[in-house]
Design a protein around this motif. Structure first.
Motif, mmCIF file in Angstrom:
data_model
loop_
_atom_site.group_PDB
_atom_site.id
_atom_site.type_symbol
_atom_site.label_atom_id
_atom_site.label_comp_id
_atom_site.label_asym_id
_atom_site.label_seq_id
_atom_site.Cartn_x
_atom_site.Cartn_y
_atom_site.Cartn_z
ATOM 1 N N GLY A 100 -6.283 -0.681 -3.943
ATOM 2 C CA GLY A 100 -6.649 0.061 -5.198
ATOM 3 C C GLY A 100 -7.583 0.728 -4.837
ATOM 4 N N PHE A 105 -10.139 -3.262 -10.364
ATOM 5 C CA PHE A 105 -9.500 -3.430 -9.585
ATOM 6 C C PHE A 105 -9.969 -4.777 -8.676
ATOM 7 N N ILE A 146 4.119 -3.037 -4.229
ATOM 8 C CA ILE A 146 3.527 -2.102 -5.241
ATOM 9 C C ILE A 146 3.388 -2.091 -6.594
ATOM 10 N N SER A 147 5.158 -1.846 -6.649
ATOM 11 C CA SER A 147 5.806 -1.439 -8.289
ATOM 12 C C SER A 147 5.710 -3.034 -9.160
ATOM 13 N N ASN A 150 1.896 -3.646 -9.579
ATOM 14 C CA ASN A 150 1.763 -2.250 -11.053
ATOM 15 C C ASN A 150 1.980 -3.389 -12.257
ATOM 16 N N SER A 151 3.366 -3.706 -11.851
ATOM 17 C CA SER A 151 3.610 -3.992 -13.641
ATOM 18 C C SER A 151 3.162 -5.586 -13.896
ATOM 19 N N PRO A 156 -1.172 2.150 -13.212
ATOM 20 C CA PRO A 156 -1.177 2.385 -11.859
ATOM 21 C C PRO A 156 -2.179 2.081 -10.955
ATOM 22 N N PHE A 157 -2.856 0.890 -10.287
ATOM 23 C CA PHE A 157 -3.835 -0.198 -10.004
ATOM 24 C C PHE A 157 -3.607 -0.483 -7.835
ATOM 25 N N VAL A 158 -2.986 -0.548 -7.654
ATOM 26 C CA VAL A 158 -2.421 -0.390 -6.901
ATOM 27 C C VAL A 158 -1.753 1.081 -6.070
ATOM 28 N N LYS A 159 -2.399 1.255 -4.687
ATOM 29 C CA LYS A 159 -2.081 2.476 -4.441
ATOM 30 C C LYS A 159 -1.334 2.648 -2.985
#
Length: 169
Positions: A100, A105, A146-147, A150-151, A156-159
């Motif tokens: 992330g 993070f 990932i979704s 991030n929720s 949107p921290f997790v890439k």
């Protein structure tokens, strides 16, 4: 007398007959290259949501460099869940590496470790054996995680998520 004009026109008619073939042989590779480069690839990239390399380089110059310098990863090991529909007879063991970016993070990940593990295990627990054996199962799980992460993290921290262990027993 009629044989002489026919013989005179035969050599020039032979070159003219080959002219369309020669033009086709010479122009087809150039036409194929132009069609692929300027029509097909841009449409495919647009359809898949991929930005062209030149556009990505410009985007990284503005906002990508600070984010790429602050990337860090957190490992979540030994997520063990029962596979749905097996009445507890089969289980799934997954370990993931979460990459992330953003300020704090790793601290956000450690603060919300319990919520993140619960969400990850809930996502994995909902998968049946048939779901897990599909060819794109790991990619689907990766995008759902990932979704969900991030929720929970609120942005949107997790890439990226790398699945380092994936075993069905």
């Amino acid at each position: 007398a009629s044989a002489a004009p026919a013989a005179a026109s035969a050599p020039s008619g032979g070159v003219k007959a080959w002219l369309p073939l020669l033009i086709t042989i010479l122009l087809m590779p150039a036409l194929a290259y132009a069609m692929t480069s300027f029509v097909l690839l841009p449409r495919l990239q647009k359809g898949l949501g991929i930005t062209p390399a030149a556009g990505a380089a410009h985007g990284e110059g503005k906002e990508g460099k600070p984010g790429s310098e602050k990337r860090s990863s957190v490992t979540m090991t030994k997520l063990l869940v029962n596979v749905a529909g097996t009445m507890g007879a089969r289980y799934l063991l997954v370990s993931i590496n979460i990459v992330g970016a953003g300020d704090g993070f790793t601290s956000k990940m450690s603060e919300m470790d319990a919520q993140l593990r619960d969400m990850a295990q809930g996502t994995l627990r909902s998968k049946t054996l048939a779901d897990l054996e599909k060819p794109g199962a790991v990619n689907l799980i990766r995008s759902e995680l990932i979704s969900g992460f991030n929720s929970i993290l609120g942005g949107p921290f997790v890439k990226e998520i790398y699945v380092t262990e994936f075993a069905i027993q």
